[in-house]
Design an enzyme around this catalytic site. Structure first.
Site, PDB file in Angstrom:
ATOM      1  N   SER A 109       1.351  -0.993  -0.060  1.00 15.18           N
ATOM      2  CA  SER A 109       0.223   0.120  -0.348  1.00 15.18           C
ATOM      3  C   SER A 109       0.587   1.176   0.530  1.00 15.18           C
ATOM      4  CB  SER A 109      -0.783   0.351   1.468  1.00 15.18           C
ATOM      5  OG  SER A 109      -1.408   1.403   1.464  1.00 15.18           O
ATOM      6  N   TYR A 133      -1.667   5.629  -5.709  1.00 18.13           N
ATOM      7  CA  TYR A 133      -2.638   6.727  -5.196  1.00 18.13           C
ATOM      8  C   TYR A 133      -2.080   7.668  -6.044  1.00 18.13           C
ATOM      9  CZ  TYR A 133      -5.719   5.587  -1.923  1.00 18.13           C
ATOM     10  OH  TYR A 133      -6.415   3.910  -1.603  1.00 18.13           O
ATOM     11  N   THR A 159      -5.063   2.652  -7.364  1.00 14.41           N
ATOM     12  CA  THR A 159      -6.749   2.750  -7.370  1.00 14.41           C
ATOM     13  C   THR A 159      -7.573   3.519  -7.291  1.00 14.41           C
ATOM     14  OG1 THR A 159      -5.468   1.591  -4.548  1.00 14.41           O
ATOM     15  CG2 THR A 159      -7.959   2.561  -5.015  1.00 14.41           C
ATOM     16  N   LYS A 231      -7.799  -1.033 -10.071  1.00 14.70           N
ATOM     17  CA  LYS A 231      -7.977  -1.363  -8.891  1.00 14.70           C
ATOM     18  C   LYS A 231      -9.352  -0.836  -8.143  1.00 14.70           C
ATOM     19  CE  LYS A 231      -7.760  -2.834  -4.021  1.00 14.70           C
ATOM     20  NZ  LYS A 231      -7.529  -2.084  -3.250  1.00 14.70           N
ATOM     21  N   HIS A 255     -12.736  -1.986  -2.562  1.00 17.40           N
ATOM     22  CA  HIS A 255     -12.080  -1.661  -1.411  1.00 17.40           C
ATOM     23  C   HIS A 255     -12.520  -2.604   0.053  1.00 17.40           C
ATOM     24  CE1 HIS A 255      -9.384   1.709  -1.238  1.00 17.40           C
ATOM     25  NE2 HIS A 255      -9.651   1.537   0.749  1.00 17.40           N
TER      26      HIS A 255
HETATM   27  C1  FNR Z   1      -7.940  -1.513   2.699  1.00 15.41           C
HETATM   28  N1  FNR Z   1      -7.752  -1.469   1.821  1.00 15.41           N
HETATM   29  C2  FNR Z   1      -6.977  -0.130   0.194  1.00 15.41           C
HETATM   30  N2  FNR Z   1      -6.748  -0.533  -0.906  1.00 15.41           N
HETATM   31  C3  FNR Z   1      -6.104   0.587  -1.626  1.00 15.41           C
HETATM   32  O1  FNR Z   1      -6.330   0.307  -2.588  1.00 15.41           O
HETATM   33  N3  FNR Z   1      -4.918   1.571  -0.409  1.00 15.41           N
HETATM   34  C4  FNR Z   1      -4.913   1.024   0.370  1.00 15.41           C
HETATM   35  O2  FNR Z   1      -4.034   1.787   1.249  1.00 15.41           O
HETATM   36  C5  FNR Z   1      -6.176   0.322   1.255  1.00 15.41           C
HETATM   37  N4  FNR Z   1      -5.847   0.699   2.535  1.00 15.41           N
HETATM   38  C6  FNR Z   1      -6.200  -0.369   3.089  1.00 15.41           C
HETATM   39  C7  FNR Z   1      -6.618  -0.847   4.710  1.00 15.41           C
HETATM   40  C8  FNR Z   1      -7.888  -1.338   5.193  1.00 15.41           C
HETATM   41  C9  FNR Z   1      -7.745  -1.678   6.613  1.00 15.41           C
HETATM   42  C10 FNR Z   1      -8.499  -2.288   4.700  1.00 15.41           C
HETATM   43  C11 FNR Z   1      -9.326  -3.337   5.039  1.00 15.41           C
HETATM   44  C12 FNR Z   1      -8.472  -1.787   2.986  1.00 15.41           C
HETATM   45  C13 FNR Z   1      -9.110  -1.857   0.335  1.00 15.41           C
HETATM   46  C14 FNR Z   1      -8.267  -3.633  -0.003  1.00 15.41           C
HETATM   47  O3  FNR Z   1      -6.960  -3.992  -0.514  1.00 15.41           O
HETATM   48  C15 FNR Z   1      -8.646  -4.489  -1.152  1.00 15.41           C
HETATM   49  O4  FNR Z   1      -9.788  -4.149  -1.404  1.00 15.41           O
HETATM   50  C16 FNR Z   1      -9.610  -5.360   0.653  1.00 15.41           C
HETATM   51  O5  FNR Z   1      -9.565  -4.614   1.814  1.00 15.41           O
HETATM   52  C17 FNR Z   1     -10.402  -6.031   0.140  1.00 15.41           C
HETATM   53  O6  FNR Z   1     -11.120  -7.319   1.394  1.00 15.41           O
HETATM   54  P1  FNR Z   1     -11.687  -7.915   2.144  1.00 15.41           P
HETATM   55  O7  FNR Z   1     -10.505  -8.842   1.751  1.00 15.41           O
HETATM   56  O8  FNR Z   1     -10.930  -7.414   3.325  1.00 15.41           O
HETATM   57  O9  FNR Z   1     -12.490  -8.386   2.613  1.00 15.41           O
END
Ligand code: FNR
Length: 361
Positions: A109, A133, A159, A231, A255
């Protein structure tokens, strides 16, 4: 103390819920608004039934696959999630070691609490993509792209579902922010001249550019030779645009239900996207993967690989690198078992749509 063995991913969830500070747990668990989409990501898998095949000699099974031409040990990688140091002291460095050991793909990330240099040094041979981003200040994006390219990251994951951050009620109630000893290390000092005011989550506010649009894909392509993966795609229309703009892959994602509440579960959105893309680029998925049969269903519906977000954090919260390895091992074992039981499949190339009972959908 004698502990029960960890048997499934929800055991790690329970452990994390019990042991993390409440505001940290709430931040990881959060969905937007009423959390309908977050919850539907999981429930949607339970609505799908499989058509198991028998007598197909499953004495040997092989879970390996490829993403962008690189072999990984099984079709589950780590989705980009922020702030791993809140779950485990050396955070993303443990994530990097675990994914290197298991040989799967780790999408780092942008909002990591270790720098990309520290992450690469922790696991020099790991296979990694970088999640990006686009910032109002394009120079910031440009610099990080060049930095991760030089460090050996193999793809950029852009993303596209965060023009603004979704409304996560508990984070507001808890006034959640990074504790002072943690930082978004990749941007140490970068935003300081521009933002002297309040910080949201410890990340400077209003730094992401809500005006980004499809033409910015061309801008990104002009900066880098790395493959670009988008994404956050959830419709066939956007999937077609992604192909037309020459990207190398799509991650079907909402997300984890943290952005738009009321959008589809990712597994429900997958089919129209796979049918539109027709194999021209790779289609991946994240959101709600909690068991090996979830992985099987996503592959049967056309995903090349899936990614886990929260379950990886629960693994870290349990035991750092070792905990995440355990999460991945359990998921690999379950996937192998459902390949054999539900599918009579000996390798991932035998997983296809005939496994899905469409009459029940
Ligand atoms: C995320 N997600 C996310 N996506 C991204 O592109 N950049 C980011 O910094 C983050 N940060 C983030 C923090 C937390 C705590 C969560 C739970 C999620 C989204 C992540 O990449 C992904 O799409 C989801 O977490 C997938 O769902 P599940 O596996 O958590 O159910």
């Amino acid at each position: 103390c004698t502990k029960m063995p960890m048997v499934c991913l929800t055991d790690f969830e329970e452990y994390a819920k019990e042991h993390l500070p409440k505001a940290t747990w709430d931040y990881y668990a959060a969905g937007a608004d009423e959390c309908c989409t977050r919850d539907d990501n999981l429930l949607a898998y339970k609505r799908i039934r499989l058509r198991p095949r028998m007598l197909r000699d499953v004495s040997v099974s092989d879970t390996r696959t490829t993403v962008l031409g690189t072999e990984i040990s099984f079709p589950v990688g780590i989705a980009p999630t922020a702030f791993h140091c809140l779950a485990w002291p050396d955070g993303e460095m443990s994530t990097a070691r675990a994914t290197e050991a298991v040989n799967t793909c780790y999408i780092t990330s942008t909002y990591s609490t270790c720098s990309v240099e520290e992450i690469v040094a922790a696991a020099p041979n790991g296979y990694r993509w970088f999640q990006l981003y686009v910032y109002r200040n394009r120079k910031v994006s440009e610099q990080i792209v060049h930095r991760v390219e030089a460090l050996g990251y193999k793809a950029l994951v852009l993303t596209v579902d965060v023009p603004y951050t979704g409304k996560r009620r508990n984070d507001i109630r808890n006034q959640f922010r990074l504790p002072p000893h943690l930082k978004v290390k990749n941007f140490d000092g970068v935003f300081e001249q521009e933002n002297s005011g309040l910080e949201e989550y410890g990340v400077p506010p209003n730094t992401l550019d809500p005006s980004i649009s499809w033409k910015d894909i061309y801008w990104l392509q002009s900066l880098t030779r790395l493959p670009i993966i988008i994404k956050g795609i959830l419709t066939k229309e956007d999937a077609e645009l992604a192909v037309e703009h020459g990207v190398q892959g799509i991650i079907v994602s909402n997300h984890g239900g943290r952005q738009l509440d009321g959008g589809p579960a990712t597994i429900d959105a997958l089919l129209e996207i796979v049918d539109t893309v027709q194999g021209r680029i790779e289609v991946y998925l994240d959101g709600g993967i909690r068991t090996g049969s979830d992985v099987l269903k996503a592959l049967a519906l056309g995903a090349k690989c899936v990614f886990i977000g929260r379950p990886a954090i629960w693994g870290l919260a349990y035991k750092g690198e070792e905990g995440l390895r355990e999460v991945l091992q359990i998921l690999n074992d379950e996937f192998r078992l459902s390949m054999a039981l539900a599918a009579g499949c000996r390798n991932v190339s035998e997983i296809n749509r005939n496994l899905i009972q469409f009459s029940k959908l």
